[in-house]
Every structure is written in structure tokens, then in C-alpha cells.
Design an enzyme around this catalytic site. Structure first.
Site, PDB file in Angstrom:
ATOM      1  N   ALA A 106      37.757  33.977  47.152  1.00  0.00           N
ATOM      2  CA  ALA A 106      38.170  33.553  48.494  1.00  0.00           C
ATOM      3  C   ALA A 106      39.348  34.424  48.916  1.00  0.00           C
ATOM      4  O   ALA A 106      39.949  35.129  48.098  1.00  0.00           O
ATOM      5  CB  ALA A 106      38.570  32.080  48.509  1.00  0.00           C
ATOM      6  N   LYS A 107      39.665  34.381  50.179  1.00  0.00           N
ATOM      7  CA  LYS A 107      40.842  35.075  50.702  1.00  0.00           C
ATOM      8  C   LYS A 107      41.198  34.436  52.026  1.00  0.00           C
ATOM      9  O   LYS A 107      40.333  33.920  52.748  1.00  0.00           O
ATOM     10  CB  LYS A 107      40.574  36.569  50.897  1.00  0.00           C
ATOM     11  CG  LYS A 107      41.815  37.430  50.782  1.00  0.00           C
ATOM     12  CD  LYS A 107      42.279  37.527  49.337  1.00  0.00           C
ATOM     13  CE  LYS A 107      43.468  38.477  49.208  1.00  0.00           C
ATOM     14  NZ  LYS A 107      43.830  38.664  47.792  1.00  0.00           N
ATOM     15  N   GLY A 108      42.473  34.495  52.361  1.00  0.00           N
ATOM     16  CA  GLY A 108      42.917  33.964  53.632  1.00  0.00           C
ATOM     17  C   GLY A 108      44.003  34.831  54.223  1.00  0.00           C
ATOM     18  O   GLY A 108      44.520  35.742  53.564  1.00  0.00           O
TER      19      GLY A 108
END
Length: 419
Positions: A106-108
Site C-alpha cells: 500500500a502507499k498513501g
């Protein structure tokens, strides 16, 4: 047709297609492996110190939920967009699979210029971003961590915001927290230490004497500085470093502990020395034994790759080498040993995993135990990559990514397609 675009996402797609061709993955399986499971875009309004309201755009991309909860950092930077975030999430999936962690990627991020925010505004933005993410994250759904522009303090604000909504302290919702707020010993140093450790493994393979070797570090943030310190403690000369303010070069070797103290106090290497000032555009092509790109994506293109004068490239950053540069480096395989990013900088997510496990168990380890376990996992993944590269006669990046993609594919095929 996809919502994801931009050079970084195109690069991640290009890399995946190379691996898919290498593994002979059928065309109808590829989108299921590549395209993210979920992408969230949110508006983050905050009150500015001058009384006005500003709205910032935030993102979170969860690439893979097949292996367990997703895991990945959150970056605050003016370059952040949905395509970049998606690419970083994809790379995190291959990374976690390669080193054997029970995570998907994931990444944000938030598109924001931090130089224009006060500390109070940064706290407001951090808390608002997490508040918007609460329906989509959780200790067994998606666990956040720091990245470019965020740090232990931001993670503490994230944790506190989530905990207030749950009515109890939930330390395991983020990693990279301060130790006194449920963080783990060794997390801050983990990525840089891992870069130095894996590089040392390569030096042993190539017969490079640390006492006679030199290092160049492009990017002197958390990862680059601790990698430089690791090399310095091994007795190696770190002859050049750079950050967004400039570069320093000393053939005799820089005093890394003093430089780290200066950067910690002043926020950059600027002002450390006028005599050692160097053109940052030339730092990547300096003659050295180990080159550590530890800044941002796509800094080594085909032209730079053709002019590299190093024995080892240790990719501390995510995606620092373009696909065109990979083609050049493939031709220079006997000259330059590439440690691909999904292995080289994986020490950070490995120790983040340890932090998550410790928070869940409420049983914490000594730093020596954290380091021992980190190096054990890195050594195992390094050996797998080297053996795969030799067996298949492919570049190290292809070998490392093939291991990761293969594991994800097997997990998806085993679980099947619901409903």
C-alpha cells in the site's frame, strides 16, 4: 483504460510486464496482478493560521489484500499524485513477497508543500488525512508508516486520531512511531542499516576490502544518512553526499557523524562546509565502489547509467533507475552489481513488521534482537535473489521481482477468484 497515469506508474507497469513475460504469465492474469485492489482519493480541509481554509488532496492505494493486511508509507510532498502512489504500492507488494512478510503493498500521500505549513497546520493536516482514511484502514486491513515528508511525530498523530475514534489506544494501526508511543527500537535506523548490510554482502561476494573502498550517497535524508553512517562504521570512506540543498565531496572521506548532527540541527547539509561544496548533478557519476541513490524515483536514466563509475549500485530509494537505464546496466552486468530497491531498502518494512507484531503482542524486543532478525531476513532474501539470477541468467532486478510476483500469483491462484 485506467485512472493511474504518469511516468512512475508507467515505470512500474513496464517492470511488471518484463517479469510477466519472463514468467510466461498469460495475458488474462496480468491485470489482476498489476492493478490495485482499492484506491481512495480524499479532500483534506484544514484551518490555516491566518484564519483561511485550505484544501489538500490526499490518496491511499491498497494494491494487494491476498497476503494479509496492506502495508506502506505515507508521503507529504508537492509531487504526490495517484499514479505515483499506485506505483509505490505495487513495488511494496513485490518487496513484501520477496522478503517473506505477510503483507500486501500500500502507499498513501498528500499533495502539499511542507515548507508552507506551520507545525500546527501540519498536525491538522495529518489528523484530517487519517480521519478521512479511518473507514479504509485498520490493524488487519492497512497499516501506515512514514515516508518522504512524514516522520515519527506524524505517525503519533495518526495513531492518536485513529485511537480517539476507537475509544482505546490502538498502537498497531501505524508503524514508525516514537518508541515511547509503541514504536520499536531500531526502526528509525532500519532502512539505512539494511542498505549497508546488504551492500556488505555484495562486497564479500566481489572481494572488495571495506578499508580501501569508497561510497557516494545521493540523498541524505533518514535512509541515506543512516546508510552512510553504517558504511562509516564499517571503516569505509563516504566521499560524497547530496540532498535538495546541494552536495559535498571530500576524497579523504566525510565526517558522517558530524554531518548527521549538522543535518539534524539545521534540516539539511547546507552550511556544513563551503570548501567541500560540489555540483550535485555530477554526484551520481563520481568514481566510487558503492553508489547509493537514496532520494527519489528516476534519477538514473540511460545516459547516467552509461557513465556510472561504481562497482555496486545500492538502490536505497524506490524506483531510482528507469527501465531504459536497466537495459544499459544489463549490458554492464559484469562491471556493476545492482542491488534492486525491493531488496536493498526492505529493511524498513521488515522492522515495521516487527513493530506491528510487538504492538499486537504487547511484548517488545531489545534492539540487538531487532537487528539480528532484520539481517537474517535480508540475508535469506539476498541469497534467493543471487541464486535465482544465476539459475535463470537474468539481472538481479528481474530475479528479485520474479520471486515476488511468483509468490503473489501463487497466492491469488490458490485462493481463487471470489465469488
Amino acid at each position: 483504460m485506467t485512472v493511474y497515469a504518469g511516468p512512475v506508474f508507467e515505470m512500474a507497469t513496464n517492470q511488471f510486464n518484463v517479469i510477466a513475460d519472463h514468467l510466461g504469465i498469460p495475458a488474462d492474469e496480468r491485470d489482476r496482478l498489476l492493478l490495485p485492489k482499492r484506491a481512495i482519493t480524499v479532500s483534506c480541509p484544514i484551518h490555516k493560521d491566518d484564519g483561511t481554509i485550505a484544501v489538500y488532496e490526499g490518496y491511499r492505494v491498497q494494491h494487494l489484500l491476498t497476503m494479509g493486511p496492506t502495508k506502506g508509507g505515507t508521503r507529504f510532498a508537492p509531487t504526490v499524485d495517484i499514479g505515483e502512489v499506485a506505483a509505490l504500492a505495487i513495488w511494496m507488494s513485490w518487496k513484501c513477497a520477496l522478503v517473506g512478510l505477510p503483507y500486501g503493498g500500500a502507499k498513501g500521500g498528500v499533495n502539499v508543500d511542507l515548507s508552507k505549513l506551520s507545525r500546527r497546520e501540519l498536525e491538522s493536516l495529518s489528523r484530517r488525512y487519517m480521519q478521512e482514511m479511518i473507514p479504509f484502514v485498520g490493524p488487519h486491513t492497512d497499516v501506515m508508516a512514514p515516508d518522504m515528508g512524514t516522520n515519527e511525530q506524524v505517525m503519533a498523530w495518526f495513531m492518536d486520531t485513529y485511537s480517539m475514534y476507537q475509544g482505546q489506544t490502538v498502537t498497531e494501526i501505524v508503524t514508525g512511531k516514537p518508541v515511547f508511543s509503541g514504536g520499536t527500537l531500531g526502526r528509525r535506523e532500519a532502512t539505512g542499516r539494511g542498505v549497508a548490510h546488504v551492500s556488505r554482502r555484495v562486497m564479500d561476494v566481489l572481494g572488495i576490502d571495506p578499508a580501501k573502498s569508497t561510497v557516494v550517497v545521493q540523498g541524505f535524508g533518514n535512509v541515506g544518512s543512516y546508510a552512510a553512517l553504517g558504511f562509516h562504521q564499517m571503516g569505509m570512506k563516504v566521499i560524497a553526499v547530496s540532498d535538495h540543498t546541494g552536495a559535498l565531496h571530500d576524497p579523504r572521506g566525510l565526517d558522517i557523524p558530524q554531518l548527521m548532527a549538522h543535518a539534524s540541527k539545521h534540516g539539511s547539509i547546507a552550511g556544513f562546509s563551503t570548501e567541500l561544496a560540489f555540483d550535485p548533478k555530477e554526484i551520481l557519476t563520481l568514481a566510487c565502489d558503492i553508489l547509493v541513490p537514496a532520494a527519489v524515483e528516476r534519477v538514473i536514466d540511460a545516459k547516467v547509467a552509461a557513465n556510472l563509475k561504481c562497482r555496486v549500485i545500492a538502490e536505497a530509494a524506490n524506483g531510482p533507475t528507469t527501465p531504459d537505464a536497466d537495459l544499459v546496466l544489463d549490458q554492464r552486468r559484469k562491471e556493476i552489481f545492482l542491488i534492486p530497491d525491493i531488496l536493498c531498502n526492505s529493511g524498513g518494512v521488515i522492522v515495521s513488521y516487527f513493530e506491528w507484531v510487538q504492538d499486537l503482542q504487547q511484548l517488545f524486543w531489545e534492539e540487538e534482537e531487532v537487528m539480528r532478525r532484520e539481517y537474517q531476513i535480508l540475508d535469506r532474501a539476498f541469497e534467493k535473489m543471487v541464486n535465482r539470477a544465476k539459475a535463470d541468467d537474468v539481472p538481479h532486478r528481474t530475479a528479485a521481482m520474479a520471486i515476488g510476483v511468483e509468490k503473489v500469483r501463487n497466492a491469488k491462484n490458490t485462493r481463487g477468484l471470489f465469488p
